[in-house]
Design an enzyme around this catalytic site. Structure first.
Site, mmCIF file in Angstrom:
data_model
loop_
_atom_site.group_PDB
_atom_site.id
_atom_site.type_symbol
_atom_site.label_atom_id
_atom_site.label_comp_id
_atom_site.label_asym_id
_atom_site.label_seq_id
_atom_site.Cartn_x
_atom_site.Cartn_y
_atom_site.Cartn_z
ATOM 1 N N ALA A 21 0.812 -1.228 0.000
ATOM 2 C CA ALA A 21 0.000 0.000 0.000
ATOM 3 C C ALA A 21 0.837 1.266 0.000
ATOM 4 C CB ALA A 21 -0.939 0.000 1.199
ATOM 5 N N ARG B 94 10.264 7.819 -2.589
ATOM 6 C CA ARG B 94 11.595 8.083 -3.134
ATOM 7 C C ARG B 94 11.785 7.554 -4.562
ATOM 8 N NH1 ARG B 94 15.114 5.671 1.488
ATOM 9 N NH2 ARG B 94 13.127 4.723 2.066
ATOM 10 N N LYS C 272 5.222 2.052 -6.473
ATOM 11 C CA LYS C 272 6.537 1.401 -6.392
ATOM 12 C C LYS C 272 6.487 -0.083 -6.746
ATOM 13 C CE LYS C 272 8.715 0.533 -2.335
ATOM 14 N NZ LYS C 272 9.523 0.890 -1.162
ATOM 15 N N GLN D 297 -6.125 -0.460 2.070
ATOM 16 C CA GLN D 297 -5.730 0.296 3.266
ATOM 17 C C GLN D 297 -5.745 1.767 2.837
ATOM 18 O OE1 GLN D 297 -1.603 0.284 4.369
ATOM 19 N NE2 GLN D 297 -2.024 0.455 6.558
ATOM 20 N N ASN E 196 13.886 1.093 -2.528
ATOM 21 C CA ASN E 196 13.252 2.348 -2.126
ATOM 22 C C ASN E 196 13.402 3.468 -3.145
ATOM 23 O OD1 ASN E 196 12.176 1.615 0.556
ATOM 24 N ND2 ASN E 196 14.322 1.137 0.921
ATOM 25 N N ARG F 165 8.225 -8.156 -36.403
ATOM 26 C CA ARG F 165 7.093 -7.635 -35.618
ATOM 27 C C ARG F 165 6.101 -8.759 -35.329
ATOM 28 N NH1 ARG F 165 5.258 -2.970 -39.266
ATOM 29 N NH2 ARG F 165 3.541 -2.923 -37.764
ATOM 30 N N ASN G 215 0.705 -3.433 -48.262
ATOM 31 C CA ASN G 215 -0.421 -4.137 -47.631
ATOM 32 C C ASN G 215 -1.569 -3.225 -47.230
ATOM 33 O OD1 ASN G 215 1.274 -2.899 -45.726
ATOM 34 N ND2 ASN G 215 0.676 -4.327 -44.115
ATOM 35 N N TYR G 216 -1.366 -1.917 -47.317
ATOM 36 C CA TYR G 216 -2.315 -1.001 -46.686
ATOM 37 C C TYR G 216 -2.843 -0.026 -47.716
ATOM 38 C CZ TYR G 216 -3.965 2.231 -43.030
ATOM 39 O OH TYR G 216 -4.705 3.028 -42.215
HETATM 40 C C1 UD1 Z 1 10.023 -2.124 7.306
HETATM 41 C C2 UD1 Z 1 10.221 -2.661 8.711
HETATM 42 C C3 UD1 Z 1 11.716 -2.701 9.021
HETATM 43 C C4 UD1 Z 1 12.416 -3.563 7.987
HETATM 44 C C5 UD1 Z 1 12.122 -3.060 6.588
HETATM 45 C C6 UD1 Z 1 12.663 -4.046 5.592
HETATM 46 C C7 UD1 Z 1 8.266 -1.924 9.952
HETATM 47 C C8 UD1 Z 1 7.750 -0.991 10.998
HETATM 48 N N1 UD1 Z 1 9.564 -1.795 9.660
HETATM 49 O O1 UD1 Z 1 10.521 -0.798 7.290
HETATM 50 O O2 UD1 Z 1 11.925 -3.238 10.311
HETATM 51 O O3 UD1 Z 1 13.808 -3.572 8.242
HETATM 52 O O4 UD1 Z 1 10.715 -2.953 6.365
HETATM 53 O O5 UD1 Z 1 12.571 -3.508 4.295
HETATM 54 O O6 UD1 Z 1 7.531 -2.744 9.488
HETATM 55 N N2 UD1 Z 1 3.143 -0.679 3.819
HETATM 56 C C9 UD1 Z 1 1.775 -0.761 3.766
HETATM 57 N N3 UD1 Z 1 1.019 0.026 4.574
HETATM 58 C C10 UD1 Z 1 1.557 0.884 5.459
HETATM 59 C C11 UD1 Z 1 2.975 0.959 5.512
HETATM 60 C C12 UD1 Z 1 3.727 0.167 4.701
HETATM 61 O O7 UD1 Z 1 1.221 -1.536 2.967
HETATM 62 O O8 UD1 Z 1 0.797 1.562 6.149
HETATM 63 C C13 UD1 Z 1 3.945 -1.539 2.967
HETATM 64 C C14 UD1 Z 1 4.850 -0.790 2.016
HETATM 65 O O9 UD1 Z 1 4.203 -0.606 0.780
HETATM 66 C C15 UD1 Z 1 6.043 -1.726 1.880
HETATM 67 C C16 UD1 Z 1 6.067 -2.465 3.207
HETATM 68 O O10 UD1 Z 1 4.796 -2.285 3.799
HETATM 69 O O11 UD1 Z 1 5.869 -2.684 0.852
HETATM 70 C C17 UD1 Z 1 7.130 -1.914 4.151
HETATM 71 O O12 UD1 Z 1 6.882 -0.563 4.377
HETATM 72 P P1 UD1 Z 1 8.055 0.488 4.419
HETATM 73 O O13 UD1 Z 1 7.462 1.823 4.669
HETATM 74 O O14 UD1 Z 1 8.933 0.329 3.244
HETATM 75 O O15 UD1 Z 1 8.800 0.017 5.740
HETATM 76 P P2 UD1 Z 1 10.292 0.254 6.075
HETATM 77 O O16 UD1 Z 1 10.460 1.589 6.649
HETATM 78 O O17 UD1 Z 1 11.130 -0.120 4.915
HETATM 79 MG MG MG Z 2 10.895 -0.352 2.813
#
Ligand code: UD1
Ligand code: MG
Length: 510
Positions: free
Chosen positions: A14, A19, A26, A79, A234, A339, A392-393
């Site tokens: 979600a 970045r 992403k 979400q 990221n 093609r 052809n066209y």
């Molecule tokens: C998270 C972990 C961290 C770990 C890292 C590994 C937590 C709190 N931290 O951090 O310990 O080392 O991943 O990459 O979990 N997402 C949702 N809904 C939300 C927030 C996030 O679906 O509300 C999804 C994001 O799209 C992503 C994943 O969860 O695919 C991780 O979220 P992200 O914000 O990247 O967490 P990190 O800060 O990387």
């Molecule tokens: Mg992450």
């Protein structure tokens, strides 16, 4: 009766991925044949989960549409606000209320995760009867990641996010990969107790570990053999790094099965491609999508094949093909463009600066140079002269050209479709073929040549050309001037030569 042991996979997808600086969510960024999300889903596929939930939020519609394509059985759950990874899993589980068993949670942005690794995590978790197991890895640079904090006995105490960590915890290089297995009931219970008392004010999934441990539940760490599998994505720099790492993994696997890659660093093979033994891939080559390369085929250098099937012992050199089929022993290029629905039968040849679309080129037939073949059927063992166009066209509709077997068409022909050239027929060089040519006939469709003797000497007197002509003993200008041709000239033209030894087709090329 004990409840059946369900396995539920939850993929967290979600987040926005700020970045990446992209309008594309992403998890939909592509990486050698699959999206980031597609890679995660395929790593989880061998778990044979009873259900797969994908938490969507940013770009939800796009992610849902993608799921319909790649994982129609997965359930997207919205979400609406990204309130943290713990919140995301809570929402996911609300969508599948029933059932005990194992819940596997995978961050959507860890595309190098291998099925073997997630499988080993789940097996270790289930065999140990743990409440929660986290996949961890020792990494050279843990910046930005959650740290695995162990107690004096080496057991997991808690997972601390970098921004909430103290200096000692930040020095830890063992990190949380964002891949977990949970006991469903105990996970649900712990998720209900999460607080938002942290630097980001979010519900952290990682806090579940500390909560379970303090209530005396067994929590475990499963350490990945290769930390590369746990690398997240990221930004686009990380994406490029992941692409190189995956390229190397894919290339190594193909070389180990008996495929030669002459320059693995410039060979990019999608994970969805298949190659047979003794195929040779030369440098700077991209094989994409559902491409299949047969045994002993030679591909490259400088070739891109998308969704293209290349038969055994065929060769494709410096060319681009999309949705094409190249038969066994056929040859393509250098500099050809195939093609969609270009189909070359066995030992057919498409040569230099030739474009083929929606056409069959029969066994052993050749289109060697500078030609466009569109919407055509060419029989076997025929030769198409250089610089021909299958017209052809008509501006509204496309029409087909049919060329028979053992036909020889002259250089610089236009085949104005719909039109047919029969088996064993010839056409004269420079012909515009608008009418069918019967089997065995010579089709001639061009103006007669006339030579105006002495024109240069008369009309361009004093030029180098005129002087050269005079030295060569050129005939003096005709008295009736530039506009007139001498009809008495012997004209080497098709009108006189059809059926003769120097037939009009003698300017064809092979
Ligand atoms: C998270 C972990 C961290 C770990 C890292 C590994 C937590 C709190 N931290 O951090 O310990 O080392 O991943 O990459 O979990 N997402 C949702 N809904 C939300 C927030 C996030 O679906 O509300 C999804 C994001 O799209 C992503 C994943 O969860 O695919 C991780 O979220 P992200 O914000 O990247 O967490 P990190 O800060 O990387
Ligand atoms: Mg992450």
């Amino acid at each position: 009766m004990p409840q059946p042991h369900l396995r539920t996979v939850v993929v967290l997808a979600a987040g926005e991925g700020k970045r990446m600086k992209s309008t594309l969510p992403k998890v939909l960024h592509p990486l050698l044949g699959r999206t980031l999300l597609g890679h995660v889903l395929s790593a989880a596929a061998p778990l044979a989960a009873d259900r797969t939930v994908v938490v969507v939020g940013h770009g939800a519609d796009q992610v849902r549409a993608h799921l319909t394509d790649v994982a129609p059985d997965a359930t997207p759950v919205l979400q609406a606000e990204q309130l943290g990874t713990g919140h995301a899993v809570r929402i996911a589980l609300e969508a599948v209320p029933d059932g005990a068993g194992t819940v596997v949670v995978i961050n959507g942005d860890v595309p190098l995760l291998r099925p073997e690794t997630v499988g080993a995590l789940v097996t270790a978790h289930e065999q140990a009867g743990a409440a929660a197991t986290v996949l961890a890895a020792e990494v050279p640079d843990p910046t930005g990641l959650g740290r695995i904090v162990r107690d004096a006995d080496g057991r997991l105490e808690q997972i601390v996010e970098e921004r909430d960590a103290d200096a000692t915890q930040r020095a830890i290089r063992e990190i949380n990969a964002g891949i977990y297995a949970f006991d469903a009931m105990r996970l649900r219970d712990a998720l209900g107790k999460l607080s938002t008392d942290n630097d980001q004010g979010e519900e952290y999934l990682t806090d579940v570990f500390g909560l379970l441990r303090s209530s005396g539940e067994p929590v475990a760490v499963h350490v990945a053999d290769d930390h590369v599998e746990t690398l997240g994505c990221n930004d686009r720099v990380e994406l490029a790094t992941l692409r190189r790492l995956l390229r190397d993994r894919v290339n190594e696997a193909w070389m180990r099965t008996g495929v030669s890659l002459l320059d693995p660093a410039t060979t990019w093979i999608d994970v969805t491609v298949a190659l047979d033994r003794d195929a040779v891939v030369d440098q700077n080559t991209q094989l994409r999508g559902s491409t299949v390369v047969g045994a002993g085929a030679l591909i490259g250098p400088d070739v891109t094949l998308v969704d293209t099937i290349v038969g055994p012992a065929a060769s494709v050199v410096r060319s681009h093909a999309v949705g094409a089929e190249v038969g066994a022993g056929a040859s393509v290029g250098p500099y050809a463009y195939l093609r969609p629905a270009a189909r070359l039968a066995d030992k057919a040849k498409v040569g230099t600066f030739v474009e083929v679309k929606n056409s069959e080129i029969g066994a052993g037939s050749k289109v060697p140079h500078l030609t466009y073949v569109g919407d055509a059927t060419i029989g076997e063992q025929s030769n198409i002269g250089a610089a021909s166009v299958f017209v052809n066209y008509d501006g509204v509709n496309k029409h087909r050209t049919v060329i028979g077997s053992h036909a020889r068409t002259g250089a610089d022909n236009m085949f104005v479709a719909p039109v047919e050239v029969g088996d064993g027929a010839y056409t004269a060089a420079g012909s515009v073929i608008v009418e069918d040519v019967p089997a065995g006939a010579m089709g001639v469709a061009r103006a007669r040549q006339r030579n105006i003797e002495g024109w240069v000497v008369k009309r361009r007197a004093g030029t180098a050309a005129a002087q050269a002509a005079e030295r060569a003993g050129a005939v003096q200008g005709a008295p009736n001037g530039a506009g007139a041709a001498s009809d008495s000239e012997a004209m080497h033209g098709p009108g006189e030569t059809v059926g003769g030894p120097s037939g009009a087709g003698d300017t064809a090329t092979e």
